[in-house]
Design an enzyme around this catalytic site. Structure first.
Site, short mmCIF file in Angstrom:
data_model
loop_
_atom_site.label_atom_id
_atom_site.label_comp_id
_atom_site.label_asym_id
_atom_site.label_seq_id
_atom_site.Cartn_x
_atom_site.Cartn_y
_atom_site.Cartn_z
N TYR A 1 0.83 -1.20 0.00
CA TYR A 1 0.00 0.00 0.00
C TYR A 1 0.86 1.25 0.00
O TYR A 1 0.80 2.09 0.92
CB TYR A 1 -0.93 0.03 1.22
CG TYR A 1 -1.83 -1.17 1.38
CD1 TYR A 1 -2.23 -1.94 0.30
CD2 TYR A 1 -2.27 -1.54 2.65
CE1 TYR A 1 -3.05 -3.05 0.47
CE2 TYR A 1 -3.10 -2.64 2.83
CZ TYR A 1 -3.48 -3.39 1.74
OH TYR A 1 -4.29 -4.48 1.92
N HIS B 1 0.44 -12.07 1.54
CA HIS B 1 -0.47 -11.17 0.84
C HIS B 1 -0.83 -11.68 -0.55
O HIS B 1 0.05 -11.99 -1.36
CB HIS B 1 0.20 -9.80 0.74
CG HIS B 1 -0.74 -8.68 0.44
ND1 HIS B 1 -0.34 -7.37 0.38
CD2 HIS B 1 -2.09 -8.65 0.18
CE1 HIS B 1 -1.38 -6.60 0.10
NE2 HIS B 1 -2.44 -7.37 -0.02
#
Length: 320
Positions: A46, A114
């Site tokens: 992110y 992830h």
């Protein structure tokens, strides 16, 4: 862990959905902890979210020390291209150290592998195995995986358990319990049967799809018919309840379902924190009925009924 039912999703700190002001993160983190939101979720994928979150938490550490909140982050994915996925044990270990440095801590509460659907099973096994070794060393407390396609996650988990020799502590998926898709409801018992004791559902506004006043991100993977239907939903809310935002209806809808242990909600500033806490109190109040909410929900669900069990295709990963 005594994790709050609302998890603070900090991808907004990287301005992935809308611009933010420099002073917002510290104010928002302080307000969140004060109001009982004690868990922050981030990822090195992110953008600079970890750095911004770490700086914000450090700035309030005199009154809100590390013991007052939990940190959740991820390893394995660092960009949009195939070369920016690295699930090797060496990179996993280095990534955990980097995350701790960015967030000024010597341990992490939760670390996920992830977006496991984009790598091979062998790669996922290597990453998860290394996370459990880091858990044994005390650097992280809980190990999980995150991803989107529920059938794939359901098939992968028993393979991970068998090959790693450990049971995952936690699972996070996203965009699977909201106004246009409640598929997680059909799968959650199966995940429980596999021994997953904690499940988080992320993005009740479906990655910016279900909001009135902010354009849907250009990168959003929803198919064109769903994007069009979401625009119709903005008009439906305006007609049913002038002045209300589609996001409020969407978030409250997700908050009413208590099938998961945590709902990950992205928030940009202290005002949004206060709104989400107020919405949570509204929907949890015993015996309370919100006729406007119910009327809007019913109309929106009718418009979105065609997408009820739809999983959009995961975006292709550039091999370059």
């Amino acid at each position: 862990m005594d994790v709050s039912p609302i998890i603070y999703g900090t991808s907004a700190f990287a301005q992935l959905y809308n611009p933010i002001k420099a002073h917002w993160p510290a104010e928002a983190c302080k307000r969140a902890i004060d109001l009982g939101i004690n868990t922050f979720d981030t990822s090195p994928y992110y953008g600079n979210s970890e750095q911004v979150l770490g700086k914000a938490l450090l700035s309030i550490s005199a009154t809100h020390p590390r013991s007052t909140y939990y940190l959740s982050t991820k390893v394995g994915r660092y960009g949009l291209k195939k070369k920016e996925f690295n699930y090797s044990k060496e990179r996993v270990r280095a990534s955990v150290e980097e995350s701790m440095d960015r967030m000024h801590t010597n341990y992490l509460d939760i670390v996920y592998a992830h977006d496991v659907e984009f790598v091979s099973v062998d790669e996922a096994v290597e990453a998860v195995g290394e996370l459990f070794r880091l858990k044994a060393e005390g650097k992280i407390k809980y190990v999980g995986i995150s991803g989107y396609p529920l059938p794939y996650l359901l098939a992968l988990i028993p393979v991970l358990h068998e090959r790693v020799g450990q049971t995952l502590d936690i699972l996070m998926t996203y965009c699977h319990y909201n106004l246009h898709n409640t598929l997680l409801q059909d799968y959650i018992a199966h995940f429980r049967d596999l021994g997953i004791s904690t499940i988080w559902s992320a993005s009740p506004v479906s990655m910016g799809l279900l909001r009135s006043n902010i354009p849907v991100p250009e990168w959003h993977p929803a198919p064109a018919p769903l994007l069009s239907a979401a625009q119709d939903c903005i008009k439906i809310v305006e007609d049913q309840s002038p002045g209300k935002d589609l996001a409020e209806i969407a978030v409250k809808f997700a908050m009413k379902w208590r099938g998961c242990e945590g709902l990950v909600v992205g928030m940009s500033n202290a005002e949004e924190v206060e709104k989400n806490v107020a919405w949570w109190k509204d929907v949890q109040e015993d015996g309370a009925r919100d006729e406007v909410q119910e009327r809007c929900e019913a109309a929106l669900r009718r418009r979105l009924q065609a997408f009820e069990k739809l999983e959009w295709a995961s975006p292709p990963i550039d091999d370059c």
